[in-house]
Design a protein around this motif. Sequence first.
Motif, mmCIF file in Angstrom:
data_model
loop_
_atom_site.group_PDB
_atom_site.id
_atom_site.type_symbol
_atom_site.label_atom_id
_atom_site.label_comp_id
_atom_site.label_asym_id
_atom_site.label_seq_id
_atom_site.Cartn_x
_atom_site.Cartn_y
_atom_site.Cartn_z
ATOM 1 N N ALA A 39 33.323 72.273 9.335
ATOM 2 C CA ALA A 39 33.556 71.433 10.510
ATOM 3 C C ALA A 39 34.899 70.717 10.398
ATOM 4 C CB ALA A 39 32.426 70.419 10.668
ATOM 5 N N GLY A 40 35.233 70.264 9.202
ATOM 6 C CA GLY A 40 36.512 69.586 9.000
ATOM 7 C C GLY A 40 37.708 70.519 9.087
ATOM 8 N N ARG A 41 37.477 71.795 8.950
ATOM 9 C CA ARG A 41 38.568 72.785 8.970
ATOM 10 C C ARG A 41 38.580 73.616 10.248
ATOM 11 N NH1 ARG A 41 40.354 74.329 4.024
ATOM 12 N NH2 ARG A 41 42.204 74.896 5.200
ATOM 13 N N ASN A 42 37.687 73.306 11.195
ATOM 14 C CA ASN A 42 37.557 74.083 12.429
ATOM 15 C C ASN A 42 37.302 75.560 12.096
ATOM 16 O OD1 ASN A 42 37.379 74.410 15.192
ATOM 17 N ND2 ASN A 42 39.559 74.831 15.431
ATOM 18 N N ALA A 43 36.369 75.756 11.185
ATOM 19 C CA ALA A 43 36.028 77.096 10.712
ATOM 20 C C ALA A 43 34.512 77.229 10.687
ATOM 21 C CB ALA A 43 36.600 77.317 9.309
ATOM 22 N N THR A 44 34.048 78.422 10.420
ATOM 23 C CA THR A 44 32.611 78.658 10.286
ATOM 24 C C THR A 44 32.238 78.678 8.802
ATOM 25 O OG1 THR A 44 32.796 81.064 10.143
ATOM 26 C CG2 THR A 44 32.647 80.103 12.369
ATOM 27 N N PRO A 45 30.970 78.412 8.490
ATOM 28 C CA PRO A 45 30.534 78.533 7.101
ATOM 29 C C PRO A 45 30.792 79.937 6.534
ATOM 30 C CG PRO A 45 28.915 77.304 8.336
ATOM 31 C CD PRO A 45 29.912 77.841 9.332
ATOM 32 N N ALA A 46 30.627 80.967 7.362
ATOM 33 C CA ALA A 46 30.882 82.338 6.902
ATOM 34 C C ALA A 46 32.352 82.506 6.508
ATOM 35 C CB ALA A 46 30.507 83.340 7.988
ATOM 36 N N GLN A 47 33.250 81.940 7.289
ATOM 37 C CA GLN A 47 34.672 82.031 6.956
ATOM 38 C C GLN A 47 34.957 81.338 5.623
ATOM 39 O OE1 GLN A 47 36.162 80.310 10.591
ATOM 40 N NE2 GLN A 47 36.765 82.305 11.407
ATOM 41 N N LEU A 48 34.341 80.181 5.406
ATOM 42 C CA LEU A 48 34.548 79.493 4.122
ATOM 43 C C LEU A 48 34.002 80.311 2.967
ATOM 44 C CD1 LEU A 48 33.885 75.707 4.750
ATOM 45 C CD2 LEU A 48 36.035 76.928 4.596
ATOM 46 N N ALA A 49 32.858 80.946 3.183
ATOM 47 C CA ALA A 49 32.289 81.780 2.123
ATOM 48 C C ALA A 49 33.234 82.927 1.776
ATOM 49 C CB ALA A 49 30.927 82.313 2.555
ATOM 50 N N ILE A 50 33.837 83.527 2.780
ATOM 51 C CA ILE A 50 34.790 84.616 2.545
ATOM 52 C C ILE A 50 35.989 84.103 1.758
ATOM 53 C CG2 ILE A 50 36.418 86.190 3.674
ATOM 54 C CD1 ILE A 50 34.311 86.363 5.990
ATOM 55 N N VAL A 51 36.531 82.963 2.176
ATOM 56 C CA VAL A 51 37.697 82.389 1.488
ATOM 57 C C VAL A 51 37.339 82.025 0.050
ATOM 58 C CG1 VAL A 51 39.336 80.461 1.486
ATOM 59 C CG2 VAL A 51 38.739 81.576 3.616
ATOM 60 N N TRP A 52 36.123 81.511 -0.154
ATOM 61 C CA TRP A 52 35.712 81.161 -1.513
ATOM 62 C C TRP A 52 35.651 82.413 -2.387
ATOM 63 C CZ3 TRP A 52 31.468 82.509 -4.494
ATOM 64 C CH2 TRP A 52 31.344 81.818 -5.699
ATOM 65 N N VAL A 53 35.062 83.481 -1.868
ATOM 66 C CA VAL A 53 34.991 84.731 -2.634
ATOM 67 C C VAL A 53 36.404 85.210 -2.975
ATOM 68 C CG1 VAL A 53 34.370 87.184 -2.526
ATOM 69 C CG2 VAL A 53 32.739 85.448 -1.766
ATOM 70 N N LEU A 54 37.295 85.173 -2.000
ATOM 71 C CA LEU A 54 38.674 85.621 -2.242
ATOM 72 C C LEU A 54 39.389 84.739 -3.262
ATOM 73 C CD1 LEU A 54 39.725 86.505 1.412
ATOM 74 C CD2 LEU A 54 39.134 88.092 -0.437
ATOM 75 N N SER A 55 38.960 83.493 -3.405
ATOM 76 C CA SER A 55 39.598 82.586 -4.364
ATOM 77 C C SER A 55 39.166 82.851 -5.804
ATOM 78 C CB SER A 55 39.285 81.127 -4.011
ATOM 79 O OG SER A 55 37.962 80.778 -4.396
ATOM 80 N N ARG A 56 38.182 83.711 -6.007
ATOM 81 C CA ARG A 56 37.631 83.962 -7.341
ATOM 82 C C ARG A 56 38.557 84.777 -8.222
ATOM 83 N NH1 ARG A 56 35.080 80.281 -8.595
ATOM 84 N NH2 ARG A 56 36.718 79.596 -7.255
ATOM 85 N N GLY A 57 39.548 85.425 -7.669
ATOM 86 C CA GLY A 57 40.478 86.192 -8.488
ATOM 87 C C GLY A 57 40.865 87.491 -7.835
ATOM 88 N N THR A 58 41.903 88.092 -8.372
ATOM 89 C CA THR A 58 42.405 89.338 -7.789
ATOM 90 C C THR A 58 41.511 90.534 -8.106
ATOM 91 O OG1 THR A 58 43.831 89.715 -9.699
ATOM 92 C CG2 THR A 58 44.799 88.559 -7.799
ATOM 93 N N ASP A 59 40.574 90.367 -9.030
ATOM 94 C CA ASP A 59 39.667 91.459 -9.373
ATOM 95 C C ASP A 59 38.347 91.378 -8.603
ATOM 96 O OD1 ASP A 59 38.937 89.138 -10.710
ATOM 97 O OD2 ASP A 59 38.020 90.227 -12.366
ATOM 98 N N ILE A 60 38.266 90.460 -7.638
ATOM 99 C CA ILE A 60 37.070 90.274 -6.823
ATOM 100 C C ILE A 60 37.387 90.698 -5.393
ATOM 101 C CG2 ILE A 60 35.389 88.602 -5.950
ATOM 102 C CD1 ILE A 60 35.260 88.964 -8.992
ATOM 103 N N ILE A 61 36.480 91.447 -4.794
ATOM 104 C CA ILE A 61 36.666 91.926 -3.427
ATOM 105 C C ILE A 61 35.541 91.381 -2.564
ATOM 106 C CG2 ILE A 61 36.731 93.965 -1.945
ATOM 107 C CD1 ILE A 61 37.705 95.522 -4.416
ATOM 108 N N ALA A 62 35.899 90.849 -1.414
ATOM 109 C CA ALA A 62 34.892 90.388 -0.454
ATOM 110 C C ALA A 62 34.526 91.556 0.457
ATOM 111 C CB ALA A 62 35.448 89.224 0.361
ATOM 112 N N LEU A 63 33.306 92.026 0.336
ATOM 113 C CA LEU A 63 32.830 93.094 1.218
ATOM 114 C C LEU A 63 32.150 92.443 2.410
ATOM 115 C CD1 LEU A 63 31.321 95.571 -1.385
ATOM 116 C CD2 LEU A 63 33.519 95.691 -0.228
#
Length: 92
Positions: free
Chosen positions: A11-35
């Motif tokens: 809500a503070g970022r004008n985003a959806t929870p799903a979008q945050l989950a995707i960004v969090w997964v992508l933040s885990r490292g270059t060897d992690i892929i968000a499917l």
Amino acid sequence: MLQGLLREIAAGRNATPAQLAIVWVLSRGTDIIALIGARRPAQLEDAVRALELTLSRQELAELEKAIPPDAIAGTRYDESQMRWLDSERKSG
């Protein structure tokens, strides 16, 4: 707890929870892929918009506190499917 935190940050970022989950997964490292799956074009567009977001160190710390590494565990499939997969391994 986690869903509430995701909604609050989203809500503070004008985003959806799903979008945050995707960004969090992508933040885990270059060897992690968000499917990401999408059944409708709007879902795909929503997921792609997640690439425009970045999480602050504070937001990442809050999410990591809410998602301890040992809390994310388990099988990919339910018990009956796992029995079927295990039986295939034994007979092959």
